[in-house]
Enzyme design. Structure first.
Site, PDB file in Angstrom:
ATOM      1  N   GLU A 105     -15.507   7.315   7.720  1.00 32.61           N
ATOM      2  CA  GLU A 105     -14.591   6.576   8.606  1.00 32.61           C
ATOM      3  C   GLU A 105     -14.190   7.436   9.796  1.00 32.61           C
ATOM      4  OE1 GLU A 105     -11.211   5.592   6.136  1.00 32.61           O
ATOM      5  OE2 GLU A 105     -10.509   7.649   6.115  1.00 32.61           O
ATOM      6  N   LYS A 156      -2.300   6.947   1.344  1.00 30.48           N
ATOM      7  CA  LYS A 156      -1.993   7.328   2.727  1.00 30.48           C
ATOM      8  C   LYS A 156      -0.866   8.367   2.663  1.00 30.48           C
ATOM      9  CE  LYS A 156      -1.322   5.090   7.207  1.00 30.48           C
ATOM     10  NZ  LYS A 156      -2.304   5.836   7.959  1.00 30.48           N
ATOM     11  N   ARG A 168       0.841  -1.208   0.000  1.00 32.20           N
ATOM     12  CA  ARG A 168       0.000   0.000   0.000  1.00 32.20           C
ATOM     13  C   ARG A 168       0.873   1.254   0.000  1.00 32.20           C
ATOM     14  NH1 ARG A 168      -4.435   0.890   4.661  1.00 32.20           N
ATOM     15  NH2 ARG A 168      -2.573   1.310   5.881  1.00 32.20           N
TER      16      ARG A 168
HETATM   17  C1  LIG Z   1      -7.693   7.730   7.572  1.00 35.02           C
HETATM   18  C2  LIG Z   1      -7.510   6.290   7.939  1.00 35.02           C
HETATM   19  N1  LIG Z   1      -8.502   5.422   7.721  1.00 35.02           N
HETATM   20  C3  LIG Z   1      -8.389   4.127   8.035  1.00 35.02           C
HETATM   21  C4  LIG Z   1      -7.242   3.623   8.625  1.00 35.02           C
HETATM   22  C5  LIG Z   1      -7.135   2.172   8.950  1.00 35.02           C
HETATM   23  O1  LIG Z   1      -6.199   1.549   8.094  1.00 35.02           O
HETATM   24  P1  LIG Z   1      -5.387   0.271   8.548  1.00 35.02           P
HETATM   25  O2  LIG Z   1      -6.369  -0.726   8.988  1.00 35.02           O
HETATM   26  O3  LIG Z   1      -4.679  -0.154   7.308  1.00 35.02           O
HETATM   27  O4  LIG Z   1      -4.460   0.676   9.630  1.00 35.02           O
HETATM   28  C6  LIG Z   1      -6.181   4.491   8.870  1.00 35.02           C
HETATM   29  C7  LIG Z   1      -4.937   4.008   9.465  1.00 35.02           C
HETATM   30  O5  LIG Z   1      -3.973   3.820   8.763  1.00 35.02           O
HETATM   31  C8  LIG Z   1      -6.303   5.855   8.521  1.00 35.02           C
HETATM   32  O6  LIG Z   1      -5.323   6.710   8.762  1.00 35.02           O
END
Ligand SMILES: Cc1ncc(COP(=O)(O)O)c(C=O)c1O
Length: 333
Positions: free
Chosen positions: A191, A157, A58
């Site tokens: 989210e 990200k 990712r």
């Molecule tokens: C904005 C956002 N949404 C969702 C997540 C959850 O992602 P993950 O399960 O890959 O940590 C994160 C964390 O990385 C995030 O920063």
């Protein structure tokens, strides 16, 4: 934060305090970086990183979406991460890789600013607190909307994009809540500021799909699979704001927070963490710690800590030792 010995930076292991960058680094000014949050758990089979390959894939995808090249191959970052954990003598930790545009060119179009990379690891307890994980947290729908795909790239990200999450998180914290829930640009549930969201309604688990501007969470994916394997129905669909208040259960997933139940949203009481949340949470934690045979492939074993290898003596020190003098002493003066 808790300091450890070493940080991996641009291919080398350097002392924590020496891992610095130039103030004119491009990423520092414009947020041109992409990062990951990953965790290593000391489980049944010793220290192991949860879905390391998926996180690093990712990272590479996030970089590509912003036209940034990866300065190191994913495989090299994977090995460096594990070596860094061993050398820092850690068995469980948070892992933060960051790839960013460094120093060398300014302005918004700076393809010649060199790409740099770092990985840091440090001990970090669960983000929303152990009590939150057990009893549930209090959340507030943010007045800030999640970045729109028409103005940015929610799937990446990317560092600069986190100013949006920071606004939401700060607003909720200042108002006395544990976490913010962001709506997307359409006003539908998206989210948490750093977590994906799940609701239980009428016996089904629902979570927003990709058109809702979510980050494609690794834990979201894992929890969807776990829930389906447990026989639950999981539906990815648009969620109206009021459904948050009407839900039987709500929980968040993310690397920093892990799986955390939500007990209150906008002062609507959702009650104690529900049965489905509890069952999925228990299985998820088994998966993180290597107690679930069926999910062992998600764990990347690190090996036992080695600690920092002793520094090689300099030629001067070797010579001094041979003639029985302390290396720093002024011989003959
Ligand atoms: C904005 C956002 N949404 C969702 C997540 C959850 O992602 P993950 O399960 O890959 O940590 C994160 C964390 O990385 C995030 O920063």
């Amino acid at each position: 934060m808790e300091k450890v010995e070493l940080i991996w930076m641009n291919g080398e292991f350097v002392p924590w305090d020496d891992a610095t960058v130039h103030v004119l680094s491009h990423g520092f000014h414009y947020g041109t970086g992409v990062f990951e949050g990953i965790r290593c758990y000391d489980g049944e089979r010793g220290p192991a990183v949860f879905r390391l390959q998926d996180h690093l894939d990712r990272l590479a995808t996030s970089a590509e979406l912003f036209y940034m090249g990866m300065p190191h191959a994913v495989e090299e970052l994977r090995e460096a991460t594990k070596e860094l954990i061993r050398r820092n003598g850690l068995r469980s930790c948070y892992i933060r890789p960051l790839v960013f545009r460094g120093y060398g060119e300014m302005g918004l179009y700076a393809p010649h600013a060199p790409m740099e990379a770092m990985i840091a690891v440090w001990p970090w307890g669960t983000y929303l607190g152990e009590e939150g994980k057990q009893k549930g947290i209090r959340a507030k729908v943010s007045s800030w909307r999640r970045i729109s795909p028409q103005g940015a790239i929610p799937h990446s990200k990317a560092s600069g994009q986190y100013l949006n999450s920071i606004l939401a998180k700060t607003e909720s914290a200042n108002a006395g809540y544990d976490e913010a829930i962001l709506l997307d640009d359409r006003g539908l549930v998206c989210e948490g500021s750093g977590e994906n969201i799940f609701l239980v309604r009428e016996g089904e688990i629902v979570t927003p799909g990709h058109v809702a501007s979510i980050l494609d969470g690794i834990n979201r994916k894992s929890v969807i699979q776990i829930a389906r394997d447990l026989g639950y129905t999981v539906v990815e669909r648009d969620i109206a704001r009021a459904e948050l208040y009407l839900a039987d259960e709500v929980f968040l997933t993310g690397t920093a927070a892990e799986l955390v139940p939500v007990r209150e949203i906008d002062d609507h009481d959702l009650g104690e963490p529900g049965e489905m949340t509890r069952v999925i949470q228990a299985k998820f934690e088994d998966a993180l710690c290597g107690r679930a045979e069926e999910y062992l492939e998600w764990l990347d074993e690190v090996g036992e800590p080695t600690g920092v290898p002793p520094r090689e003596p300099t030629p001067g020190e070797v010579e001094a030792e041979e003639i029985g003098e302390p290396a720093s002493g002024k011989v003959g003066s």
